[in-house]
Design an enzyme around this catalytic site. Structure first.
Site, PDB file in Angstrom:
ATOM      1  N   SER A  35      37.658  34.126  35.081  1.00  0.00           N
ATOM      2  CA  SER A  35      37.515  32.841  35.786  1.00  0.00           C
ATOM      3  C   SER A  35      36.495  31.891  35.168  1.00  0.00           C
ATOM      4  CB  SER A  35      37.081  33.085  37.230  1.00  0.00           C
ATOM      5  OG  SER A  35      38.188  33.179  38.043  1.00  0.00           O
ATOM      6  N   LYS A  61      37.689  28.711  33.763  1.00  0.00           N
ATOM      7  CA  LYS A  61      38.177  27.600  34.600  1.00  0.00           C
ATOM      8  C   LYS A  61      37.397  26.286  34.419  1.00  0.00           C
ATOM      9  CE  LYS A  61      40.098  30.799  38.049  1.00  0.00           C
ATOM     10  NZ  LYS A  61      39.869  31.430  39.371  1.00  0.00           N
ATOM     11  N   TYR A  69      47.719  30.446  31.583  1.00  0.00           N
ATOM     12  CA  TYR A  69      46.540  30.788  32.398  1.00  0.00           C
ATOM     13  C   TYR A  69      46.080  32.234  32.133  1.00  0.00           C
ATOM     14  CZ  TYR A  69      43.910  32.171  36.544  1.00  0.00           C
ATOM     15  OH  TYR A  69      42.955  32.692  37.387  1.00  0.00           O
ATOM     16  N   VAL A  87      35.803  37.883  37.203  1.00  0.00           N
ATOM     17  CA  VAL A  87      35.961  39.266  37.672  1.00  0.00           C
ATOM     18  C   VAL A  87      35.669  40.335  36.627  1.00  0.00           C
ATOM     19  CG1 VAL A  87      37.556  38.876  39.590  1.00  0.00           C
ATOM     20  CG2 VAL A  87      38.462  39.164  37.296  1.00  0.00           C
ATOM     21  N   TYR A 102      33.064  31.620  44.019  1.00  0.00           N
ATOM     22  CA  TYR A 102      34.054  32.080  44.997  1.00  0.00           C
ATOM     23  C   TYR A 102      33.597  31.683  46.407  1.00  0.00           C
ATOM     24  CZ  TYR A 102      35.422  34.876  40.927  1.00  0.00           C
ATOM     25  OH  TYR A 102      35.776  35.282  39.683  1.00  0.00           O
TER      26      TYR A 102
HETATM   27  N1  GLU Z   1      42.650  36.546  35.726  1.00  0.00           N
HETATM   28  C1  GLU Z   1      42.074  36.649  37.005  1.00  0.00           C
HETATM   29  C2  GLU Z   1      43.085  36.286  38.062  1.00  0.00           C
HETATM   30  O1  GLU Z   1      43.656  35.238  38.050  1.00  0.00           O
HETATM   31  C3  GLU Z   1      40.884  35.768  37.063  1.00  0.00           C
HETATM   32  C4  GLU Z   1      40.226  35.894  38.324  1.00  0.00           C
HETATM   33  C5  GLU Z   1      38.736  35.725  38.285  1.00  0.00           C
HETATM   34  O2  GLU Z   1      38.033  35.953  37.310  1.00  0.00           O
HETATM   35  O3  GLU Z   1      38.283  35.347  39.361  1.00  0.00           O
HETATM   36  O4  GLU Z   1      43.356  37.052  38.950  1.00  0.00           O
END
Ligand code: GLU
Length: 390
Positions: free
Chosen positions: A63, A66, A188, A258, A240
């Site tokens: 994430s 992002k 993604y 994550v 989050y």
């Molecule tokens: N690739 C993970 C997903 O989309 C990223 C999530 C994350 O790091 O929060 O589930």
């Protein structure tokens, strides 16, 4: 070991004992990560990268990609185009929640999965490879080195990514995503599978800290306004459904992922990143957060506590053959202008009215328009022979 690295090592050693949390289990490749890995790095204005622990260990960015893909799309399409498709409100929900705005289908923000997939869907390019390579290029410029995708993690993620596909289908039905679902989602997954070290993340954070200029390579990666927009969204949505409490406790825009990475930005001061794969119930690295929190606390980094440098520009009074010269440097905002004026009034009171006072603003790093107007206006009134050089 230099004294700052010794401070970083001290923080790392204190936090090492904490073994709470668990590695992410929903992506098989992430569940296999070594949970004991621990690393921490800081990059300041001169681009010196200081890091300790497993600082050369690679892990997937997840994430944390992002905000940087958001930066890419903001630079390409502009803020209002992006806001047409993705909101800027904290969702208060888990990162993978199936929730979109009533009526429009807009995801809450670009830091939750739905919003990130919508953002990725806006990247230009003919196919997954083309789009991924544009993203990799931007992230590489932020990191100052060529980054690569981990193919095993990508496959693992793609084979278990039905929830993200479902989100993309929903958004496409609302017209939030124009691209075919697979194109948006596979791009993604590839962006999440880009490999980084904690040093890369610290440099990426520092590029945001210094207004879009990478302090290691000196390359301008994005405009100052883009960096500011990205940091604004990280401030409210980066951790989050813990983002509000994070801002309260740590006071720095941040983003976690994550795989156990977390980066944070102290604007104009430094970028910091930590890596430790065990996560708490929100999906944030337990020890990564503790490291950034300790650093923010010890270095007085909380954005919302008083920072004197903003209200106290440097004022040097120099005697020259042409009279008194007042040299200003640093940042001149509203509060700073008030202080400069007070110093000038004191000086004008003891300066003969036929003497010249020269105010030299050429060294100011940044001068805000309202402060300049106030300064110019009052300078004229103060002393008949005050001259202002900008
Ligand atoms: N690739 C993970 C997903 O989309 C990223 C999530 C994350 O790091 O929060 O589930």
């Amino acid at each position: 070991m230099d004294p700052i690295t010794a401070v970083l090592q001290g923080v790392l050693d204190e936090i090492r004992q904490d073994d709470r949390g668990a590695t992410a289990s929903y992506i098989p490749e992430l569940a296999a990560a070594d949970p004991d890995r621990l690393a921490f790095g800081v990059v300041g204005p001169r681009g010196r990268v200081l890091s300790v622990g497993d600082d050369h260990a690679e892990f997937t960015i997840q994430s944390i990609s992002k905000p940087f893909v958001l930066a890419h799309v903001l630079a390409e399409r502009g803020l209002s185009d992006v806001l047409d498709r993705v909101g800027a409100e904290p969702s208060g929900e888990p990162f993978n929640a199936i929730s979109l705005e009533e009526g429009s289908g807009r995801p809450a923000n670009p830091m939750v999965n739905a919003g990130a997939i919508a953002t990725t869907g806006m990247v230009a390019g003919s196919d997954v490879e083309d789009r991924t390579s544009r993203i990799v290029e931007t992230l590489s410029a932020f990191a100052g080195r060529r980054l690569l995708v981990d193919e095993d993690v990508y496959r693992s993620e793609s084979s278990t990514g039905d929830r993200n596909r479902a989100l993309a289908h929903l958004m496409r039905s609302y017209g939030i995503i124009d691209a075919p679902v697979d194109l948006a989602v596979e791009t993604y997954f590839r962006q999440c599978s880009i490999l980084v070290t904690v040093r890369d993340l610290a440099i990426m954070a520092s590029t945001l800290a210094f207004g879009g200029v990478n302090p290691v390579t000196d390359e301008r990666v994005v405009d100052e306004r883009v960096a500011r927009d990205v940091l604004s969204i990280m401030s409210s949505c980066g951790m989050y459904d813990f983002s509000g409490e994070w801002m309260l406790r740590v006071g720095l825009p941040a983003k976690s992922g994550v795989s156990g990475g977390v980066l944070a930005v102290a604007p104009s001061q430094f970028g910091v990143a930590a890596f430790s794969p065990r996560l708490d119930e929100h999906g944030n690295s337990v020890r990564g957060q503790a490291i950034v929190e300790a650093l923010s606390d010890r270095m007085g980094m909380h954005l919302l506590e008083p920072h004197e440098s903003i209200s106290q520009p440097v004022v040097d009074v120099v005697e020259s053959p042409d009279g008194r010269v007042i040299r200003l440097s640093g940042e001149l905002g509203y509060a700073a202008a008030e202080r400069v004026l007070a110093a000038l009034r004191d000086l004008a009171a003891v300066t003969p009215s036929d003497a010249v006072i020269l105010v030299d603003g050429r060294e100011l790093a940044r001068a805000h328009p309202v402060a300049m107007v106030a300064l110019r206006g009052e300078l004229e009134a103060l002393h008949s022979a005050v001259r202002f050089v900008e």
